[in-house]
Design a protein around this motif. Structure first.
Motif, PDB file in Angstrom:
ATOM      1  N   LYS A 747       0.855  -1.185   0.000  1.00  0.00           N
ATOM      2  CA  LYS A 747       0.000   0.000   0.000  1.00  0.00           C
ATOM      3  C   LYS A 747       0.893   1.237   0.000  1.00  0.00           C
ATOM      4  O   LYS A 747       1.726   1.429   0.879  1.00  0.00           O
ATOM      5  N   VAL A 748       0.700   2.083  -1.011  1.00  0.00           N
ATOM      6  CA  VAL A 748       1.499   3.305  -1.154  1.00  0.00           C
ATOM      7  C   VAL A 748       0.543   4.486  -1.110  1.00  0.00           C
ATOM      8  O   VAL A 748      -0.473   4.515  -1.844  1.00  0.00           O
ATOM      9  N   SER A 749       0.862   5.427  -0.252  1.00  0.00           N
ATOM     10  CA  SER A 749      -0.007   6.602  -0.108  1.00  0.00           C
ATOM     11  C   SER A 749      -0.005   7.413  -1.388  1.00  0.00           C
ATOM     12  O   SER A 749       1.039   7.657  -1.991  1.00  0.00           O
ATOM     13  N   LYS A 753      -2.842   0.474  -4.013  1.00  0.00           N
ATOM     14  CA  LYS A 753      -2.153  -0.807  -3.942  1.00  0.00           C
ATOM     15  C   LYS A 753      -1.225  -0.977  -5.151  1.00  0.00           C
ATOM     16  O   LYS A 753      -1.634  -0.774  -6.290  1.00  0.00           O
ATOM     17  N   VAL A 754       0.022  -1.375  -4.844  1.00  0.00           N
ATOM     18  CA  VAL A 754       1.035  -1.606  -5.876  1.00  0.00           C
ATOM     19  C   VAL A 754       1.472  -3.066  -5.772  1.00  0.00           C
ATOM     20  O   VAL A 754       1.744  -3.563  -4.681  1.00  0.00           O
ATOM     21  N   ALA A 755       1.514  -3.733  -6.895  1.00  0.00           N
ATOM     22  CA  ALA A 755       1.885  -5.144  -6.936  1.00  0.00           C
ATOM     23  C   ALA A 755       3.374  -5.269  -7.219  1.00  0.00           C
ATOM     24  O   ALA A 755       3.880  -4.726  -8.209  1.00  0.00           O
ATOM     25  N   GLY A 756       4.088  -5.959  -6.320  1.00  0.00           N
ATOM     26  CA  GLY A 756       5.481  -6.307  -6.580  1.00  0.00           C
ATOM     27  C   GLY A 756       5.529  -7.573  -7.411  1.00  0.00           C
ATOM     28  O   GLY A 756       5.142  -8.647  -6.945  1.00  0.00           O
ATOM     29  N   THR A 783      -5.738  -1.067 -18.031  1.00  0.00           N
ATOM     30  CA  THR A 783      -4.406  -0.564 -18.371  1.00  0.00           C
ATOM     31  C   THR A 783      -3.623  -0.335 -17.084  1.00  0.00           C
ATOM     32  O   THR A 783      -4.182  -0.323 -15.980  1.00  0.00           O
ATOM     33  N   LEU A 784      -2.326  -0.137 -17.245  1.00  0.00           N
ATOM     34  CA  LEU A 784      -1.452   0.098 -16.107  1.00  0.00           C
ATOM     35  C   LEU A 784      -1.428   1.583 -15.749  1.00  0.00           C
ATOM     36  O   LEU A 784      -1.382   2.448 -16.636  1.00  0.00           O
ATOM     37  N   LYS A 785      -1.448   1.830 -14.461  1.00  0.00           N
ATOM     38  CA  LYS A 785      -1.280   3.204 -13.984  1.00  0.00           C
ATOM     39  C   LYS A 785       0.203   3.536 -13.886  1.00  0.00           C
ATOM     40  O   LYS A 785       0.616   4.651 -14.220  1.00  0.00           O
ATOM     41  N   THR A 786       0.998   2.584 -13.460  1.00  0.00           N
ATOM     42  CA  THR A 786       2.421   2.821 -13.306  1.00  0.00           C
ATOM     43  C   THR A 786       3.172   1.522 -13.508  1.00  0.00           C
ATOM     44  O   THR A 786       2.651   0.434 -13.253  1.00  0.00           O
ATOM     45  N   LEU A 787       4.415   1.647 -13.989  1.00  0.00           N
ATOM     46  CA  LEU A 787       5.334   0.528 -14.164  1.00  0.00           C
ATOM     47  C   LEU A 787       6.718   1.011 -13.753  1.00  0.00           C
ATOM     48  O   LEU A 787       7.319   1.838 -14.429  1.00  0.00           O
ATOM     49  N   ASN A 809      -7.701   2.372 -11.719  1.00  0.00           N
ATOM     50  CA  ASN A 809      -9.049   2.228 -11.157  1.00  0.00           C
ATOM     51  C   ASN A 809      -9.367   0.791 -10.743  1.00  0.00           C
ATOM     52  O   ASN A 809     -10.473   0.317 -10.914  1.00  0.00           O
ATOM     53  N   TYR A 810      -8.359   0.072 -10.190  1.00  0.00           N
ATOM     54  CA  TYR A 810      -8.603  -1.276  -9.711  1.00  0.00           C
ATOM     55  C   TYR A 810      -7.577  -1.625  -8.629  1.00  0.00           C
ATOM     56  O   TYR A 810      -6.379  -1.457  -8.839  1.00  0.00           O
ATOM     57  N   ASP A 811      -8.074  -2.082  -7.478  1.00  0.00           N
ATOM     58  CA  ASP A 811      -7.181  -2.339  -6.354  1.00  0.00           C
ATOM     59  C   ASP A 811      -7.286  -3.766  -5.817  1.00  0.00           C
ATOM     60  O   ASP A 811      -6.539  -4.128  -4.908  1.00  0.00           O
ATOM     61  N   ASP A 812      -8.181  -4.583  -6.346  1.00  0.00           N
ATOM     62  CA  ASP A 812      -8.368  -5.940  -5.806  1.00  0.00           C
ATOM     63  C   ASP A 812      -7.315  -6.877  -6.392  1.00  0.00           C
ATOM     64  O   ASP A 812      -7.579  -7.693  -7.285  1.00  0.00           O
ATOM     65  N   ILE A 813      -6.098  -6.730  -5.921  1.00  0.00           N
ATOM     66  CA  ILE A 813      -4.994  -7.588  -6.371  1.00  0.00           C
ATOM     67  C   ILE A 813      -4.477  -8.365  -5.172  1.00  0.00           C
ATOM     68  O   ILE A 813      -4.471  -7.870  -4.045  1.00  0.00           O
TER      69      ILE A 813
END
Length: 832
Positions: A747-749, A753-756, A783-787, A809-813
């Motif tokens: 979880k990044v403020s 949510k960011v997936a490693g 689509t990806l928000k960040t890479l 716009n999706y956090d259920d990972i």
């Protein structure tokens, strides 16, 4: 002088004697030298000293014995002296005997050499006399011929007459000797041999010359003499007659070895190599050349060229149809299929134990995978033990339709299960009649009517439900219904009227193959037509061989195997694959050529890009071929409702020319079984909100099966409808570029949510589209928000590297989810 009488000269007795020696040096110088010669002292023993073997007196007289030596020591020394003397005598005797033997051996060898030399001289003398006799006879014949050719001359003195009687000497050669001299020459030893009429120099007659004809050279061969006689005969007939050139039709493949080309033209290899060298090609007889060069060579030698393709090598195994009078009845081949744990193996064991005679060398060998049993009525049945459906479909995919009847085993307590449905679809796709064996009837929860009712959903109508499919209630545990099942199989086989020709070259299918440590490659082959015999040369798939041994299902060696007989074949050069077709050919060269062509074709097929069977190509083939009126497809969906909806939509597509046929529709991820069925039927696989697992993807890539993924039913239906109608517009095609696995979620403020992630396959790009897969089911597409890689935003991440991803716009990972990265591209649709 008288004073000296009776007196001796003072000096040592036996002293040195003096004398002078004259030495000579260079330049005539000499010198006298005084030398002294010392006499050797001779000790003469006194009388009685040699008594008692040279010293017995000393032993008996202590006064004459050396001081400090006892009687025992003296006795021991005397014995040692006697022993040494006797040993010397024995050794001298042995040396004399050895020298005598050596002298006898040398004498024998001298006699052998003299005998050989004497025989050689006699042979040379005999050969010399024979040569002289032949020479004398030749000269007398020439004289007689010369005398017959000369005219009678007037009477002249004796000496001129003798000279006229002699043959005229050739120019530059010696004159022949008179008759009297020639007669005396026969009596005296030959000193040499005169040169013949060509003026050859006189030389010594050797044994080799005498044995080879007396002419100093080798004799002509029989073929050379025949050629000489043929030339003389043609010359006498009025000129040389050219042998007529035989023009041949020479088959030239894409590549051919120089020696093989010469063999097909019936020309000498050296002439072909010489012609190639004139063209600037320095090749040997074992090097291959291309078809164009071979065509030039064939035309230069005056033959006709027949261009053939590499695929024509398989024409040798194409045979004509069998005549009806040659066909005889053959046993049926039965494959038992069904769900796991429904009793397939138990049923096979029950049939085997009930019908195989006890004490037959341990019964049936388990590894052969096929065996024969005989019913009470005398009908022979061949059973195939093929676990799972992979072997069944792989055989059908390779053209080996070996199964005549399928026995579908359904447990009475479990009823119809997923693999039961797959077995039904496989049997229907193969067009093979089916017999339903309702097993486990001895269990309390058994309900045969429930099984019959559920089979109706899959278009399997048994006889109890007024259908045509036979059903038998059996129990592998108690043996109930086994005889009825075998009779039902025999009845079905009688309806099929299975026949084959045992007199033709054998053809069969590989049930299974393995590499045995002691025996090499071993293939279990089911003979379908003809008779396979020991010593036959065959080709099977990409391999070839010669039958070294045949082993039947009882483990015994046999000399031949007829139709529907399973045997183990030894003698292959490699391990074939299950389902490969075995064909007997005439020569090893044909078998090797066919196997090499198939190997190269398979390698090119695997290496060719885009070799997949696409939907457009299938539709184009369906339009070109009027006999093809169906488009087979496989459908896998995430839920049963979606699968049923897709199947209903597919059934509505089509017209009089083409219609869509759904081979199998199921729920869950796409598996290897689906790929095998698709390959066997030449169909694409449609996935609706599901994905293929890794083994299925690899199998699809290897076998060239196309997999298409959809998330909207209408898109799937529209694509099939557009392809069927031929109205192919530009399509959006997805290109999968990578897969990434989520290892951890942070979880990044400000970001969420960011997936490693770890990129496991391909590459991850920032601009590409992504899907989130959970248990191979799509849960999100976007689509990806960040890479990011470490703390830097990057455009792409290669396979094997870690990165951070965040969805728009999706956090259920969750950890363990898989991210699928793909790109979309527009491709123009064409039906070639």
């Amino acid at each position: 002088m008288s004073d000296n009488d009776g007196k001796k000269t003072l000096g040592l007795r036996g002293g040195p004697r003096s004398g002078q020696v004259k030495q000579s040096f260079s330049h005539g110088r000499t010198k006298n030298v005084v030398v002294e010669t010392k006499r050797k002292r001779v000790v003469v023993p006194k009388p009685g000293a040699g008594k008692g073997a040279g010293g017995a007196a000393h032993a008996g007289d202590p006064s004459k014995r050396p001081a400090g030596i006892s009687d025992a020591e003296m006795e021991r020394r005397l014995k040692a002296l006697q022993l040494a003397k006797s040993r010397e005598v024995e050794e001298a005797k042995q040396r004399a005997d050895e020298e005598k033997r050596r002298e006898e051996e040398r004498q024998r060898r001298r006699e052998e050499i003299e005998a050989k030399e004497r025989e050689e001289r006699e042979r040379e003398e005999a050969a010399r006399r024979k040569a002289e006799e032949d020479e004398r006879q030749r000269l007398e014949a020439e004289e007689a011929k010369q005398r017959a050719a000369e005219k009678p001359a007037p009477q002249q003195p004796e000496e001129p007459a003798a000279a006229a009687a002699a043959p005229e000497a050739p120019r530059g050669g010696p004159k022949p000797a008179p008759r009297k001299e020639r007669e005396t020459r026969e009596e005296r030893p030959a000193r040499g041999k005169a040169r013949d009429d060509a003026g050859r120099r006189a030389g010594k007659l050797t044994l080799n010359q005498a044995l080879t004809g007396g002419e100093g050279g080798r004799q002509r061969s029989l073929a050379a003499m025949k050629r000489k006689q043929e030339r003389a005969r043609q010359k006498a007939m009025g000129g040389s007659m050219e042998r007529e050139k035989v023009v041949r039709d020479v088959q030239v493949p894409e590549t051919i070895v120089v020696s093989e080309l010469a063999n097909r033209m019936a020309e000498r290899v050296a002439d072909v190599v010489k012609a190639l060298m004139k063209m600037g090609m320095m090749v040997t007889q074992n090097q291959p050349i291309d078809a164009d060069t071979a065509e030039l060579i064939v035309e230069e030698f005056g033959h006709k060229v027949v261009r053939v393709s590499a695929a024509d090598v398989e024409q040798v195994i194409e045979t004509a149809e069998d005549k009806p009078e040659d066909l005889v009845a053959r046993p049926p081949v039965i494959t038992i299929m069904g769900h796991v744990d429904h009793g397939k193996t138990s049923l096979l064991d029950a049939i085997r134990n009930a019908k195989v005679v006890a004490g037959e060398a341990g019964g049936i060998t388990q590894h052969i995978g096929a065996y024969q049993v005989q019913t009470d009525s005398g009908t022979t049945l061949t059973f195939l033990d093929t676990p799972g459906h992979a072997a069944f479909t792989s055989m059908r995919a390779r053209g080996a339709q070996v199964t005549d009847i399928v026995v579908l085993v359904v447990a009475a307590d479990d009823s119809v299960m997923p693999q039961t449905i797959e077995a039904i679809n496989h049997a229907k796709a193969a067009g093979v009649p089916m017999i339903v064996a309702i097993n486990k009837m001895d269990k309390p929860a058994a309900d045969a009517n429930k099984v019959r009712a559920e089979l109706l959903q899959y278009e399997v109508v048994v006889e109890a439900m007024s259908g045509e499919v036979q059903d038998v209630e059996v129990s592998a545990h108690t043996g109930q219904g086994l005889d009825e099942l075998l009779e039902a199989i025999a009845l079905q086989a009688e309806i099929l009227e299975l026949k084959a020709n045992p007199s033709r070259a054998a053809q069969g299918a590989v049930i299974e193959a393995q590499l045995d440590v002691g025996r090499g490659p071993v293939a279990t082959v089911l003979v379908q037509n003809g008779t396979l015999k020991q010593g036959d040369i065959f080709v099977v798939g990409e391999q070839w061989g010669k039958v070294r041994a045949l082993i039947d299902d009882k483990g015994e060696r046999v000399s031949e195997a007829g139709p529907s007989v399973p045997v183990e074949v030894l003698g292959l050069n490699g391990t074939p694959e299950a389902g490969d077709v075995l064909n007997v050919v005439e020569t090893e060269a044909q078998a090797r050529e066919i196997a090499e062509y198939r190997h190269n074709a398979a390698k090119e097929k695997r290496a060719a890009a885009g070799a997949a069977t696409t939907l457009e190509q299938l539709m184009a083939k369906a339009k070109e071929d009027e006999n093809v009126a169906e488009l087979p497809v496989l459908v896998k969906a995430d839920v049963q409702g979606s699968a049923e909806a897709i199947v209903q939509a597919m059934e509505k597509i089509g017209n009089e020319e083409v219609r869509v046929r759904v081979l199998h529709a199921g729920v869950g991820a796409i598996t290897e079984t689906d790929i095998g069925l698709a390959e066997a039927s030449g169909a694409p696989v449609f996935g609706f909100n599901v994905r293929a697992n890794a083994p299925a993807r690899n199998a699809a890539n290897q076998k060239g099966v196309e997999i298409r993924y959809y998330s909207v039913i209408y898109d799937l239906v529209d694509d099939v409808k557009a392809a069927a109608s031929g109205l192919l517009s530009a399509e959006i095609r997805e290109k999968f570029i990578g897969y990434a696995e989520i290892k951890e979620v942070f979880k990044v403020s400000g970001v969420g949510k960011v997936a490693g992630c770890l990129v496991t396959e391909g590459v991850a790009r920032r601009s590409a589209g992504v899907r989130l897969l959970r248990d191979n089911v799509v849960v999100h597409e976007g689509t990806l928000k960040t890479l990011k890689r470490f703390k830097d935003e990057v455009a792409e991440v290669q396979s094997g590297q870690e990165c951070g991803m965040a969805f728009e716009n999706y956090d259920d990972i969750r950890p363990g989810d898989v991210i699928e990265i793909f790109e979309r591209e527009e491709v123009e649709r064409t039906l070639a």
